[in-house]
Design a protein around this motif. Structure first.
Motif, PDB file in Angstrom:
ATOM      1  N   PHE A  29     -25.010   6.394   3.706  1.00 52.47           N
ATOM      2  CA  PHE A  29     -23.683   6.357   3.086  1.00 52.47           C
ATOM      3  C   PHE A  29     -22.626   5.934   4.099  1.00 52.47           C
ATOM      4  N   PHE A  30     -22.669   6.525   5.298  1.00 55.54           N
ATOM      5  CA  PHE A  30     -21.696   6.161   6.323  1.00 55.54           C
ATOM      6  C   PHE A  30     -21.924   4.751   6.853  1.00 55.54           C
ATOM      7  N   MET A  31     -23.175   4.319   6.890  1.00 61.35           N
ATOM      8  CA  MET A  31     -23.485   2.972   7.355  1.00 61.35           C
ATOM      9  C   MET A  31     -22.958   1.921   6.378  1.00 61.35           C
ATOM     10  N   CYS A  32     -22.786   2.293   5.115  1.00 62.97           N
ATOM     11  CA  CYS A  32     -22.220   1.359   4.139  1.00 62.97           C
ATOM     12  C   CYS A  32     -20.800   0.954   4.499  1.00 62.97           C
ATOM     13  N   LEU A  85     -32.355   1.848   6.577  1.00 60.37           N
ATOM     14  CA  LEU A  85     -31.240   2.226   7.457  1.00 60.37           C
ATOM     15  C   LEU A  85     -31.399   1.608   8.840  1.00 60.37           C
ATOM     16  N   ILE A  86     -32.594   1.647   9.397  1.00 57.56           N
ATOM     17  CA  ILE A  86     -32.846   1.049  10.719  1.00 57.56           C
ATOM     18  C   ILE A  86     -32.643  -0.460  10.669  1.00 57.56           C
ATOM     19  N   ALA A  87     -33.172  -1.108   9.635  1.00 52.95           N
ATOM     20  CA  ALA A  87     -33.023  -2.561   9.508  1.00 52.95           C
ATOM     21  C   ALA A  87     -31.557  -2.956   9.364  1.00 52.95           C
ATOM     22  N   ALA A  88     -30.805  -2.218   8.551  1.00 47.27           N
ATOM     23  CA  ALA A  88     -29.380  -2.521   8.367  1.00 47.27           C
ATOM     24  C   ALA A  88     -28.600  -2.316   9.658  1.00 47.27           C
ATOM     25  N   PHE A  91     -29.562  -5.208  12.062  1.00 47.65           N
ATOM     26  CA  PHE A  91     -28.920  -6.439  11.612  1.00 47.65           C
ATOM     27  C   PHE A  91     -27.431  -6.420  11.937  1.00 47.65           C
ATOM     28  N   SER A  92     -26.777  -5.282  11.704  1.00 43.42           N
ATOM     29  CA  SER A  92     -25.342  -5.177  11.977  1.00 43.42           C
ATOM     30  C   SER A  92     -25.047  -5.319  13.466  1.00 43.42           C
ATOM     31  N   LEU A  93     -25.878  -4.709  14.305  1.00 40.71           N
ATOM     32  CA  LEU A  93     -25.680  -4.822  15.754  1.00 40.71           C
ATOM     33  C   LEU A  93     -25.908  -6.256  16.242  1.00 40.71           C
TER      34      LEU A  93
END
Length: 119
Positions: A29-32, A85-88, A91-93
Motif C-alpha cells: 500500500f505504501f509502495m503504491c 513488492l520486491i519487483a516493484a 523497478f522503481s529503484l
C-alpha cells in the motif's frame, strides 16, 4: 465400545502466515505512493490475509485438512505478494537511478499536461 470424539488440534499446529500477509500488504500500500506497479500486491495481499484468517477458524472447528490447505494458500499468496513488492521496488529503484529526479518531474509534468489537454 468406547466412542469418544476426537479433540480439536491445537491452534499452533498449523501456521497461518497472517503477520507476514499483513506486513507485505501494508508495505505494498505504501509502495503504491512511489510506484503504481505494486498495486496488484495489495489485492494478492488481501487474498493472503483472508486465507490466513481462515486457518484459525478451521482449526477451531476441528478441520485440520482444510486448515492445512488454507495455510498453504496463505503462504503461496504471501509469497506472490512479496514477489510483486520486491519487483516493484527494484523497478522503481532502477528507474530512479536511470531517469533521476529531474526525469521523474518531467514525466509528472507531461502527465499533468495530458490530463489538462484531455479535459
Amino acid at each position: 465400545m468406547n466412542a469418544t470424539a476426537p479433540l480439536p488440534p491445537a491452534s499452533g499446529t498449523v501456521p497461518n502466515y497472517l503477520i507476514w500477509s499483513i506486513i507485505v500488504t501494508v508495505l505494498a500500500f505504501f509502495m503504491c505512493c512511489v510506484s503504481c506497479l505494486s498495486f496488484p500486491a495489495i489485492a494478492t495481499g488481501i487474498v493472503a490475509i483472508v486465507f490466513g484468517t481462515k486457518v484459525n477458524t478451521l482449526l477451531n472447528q476441528g478441520d485440520l485438512v482444510a486448515a492445512r490447505n488454507a495455510s498453504k494458500n496463505a503462504k503461496i499468496w504471501a509469497w506472490v505478494t512479496s514477489g510483486i513488492l520486491i519487483a516493484a521496488t527494484l523497478f522503481s529503484l532502477i528507474w530512479l537511478a536511470t531517469v533521476g529526479t529531474e526525469g521523474y518531474m518531467e514525466q509528472i509534468q507531461q502527465l499533468q499536461q495530458q490530463i489538462e489537454n484531455s479535459n
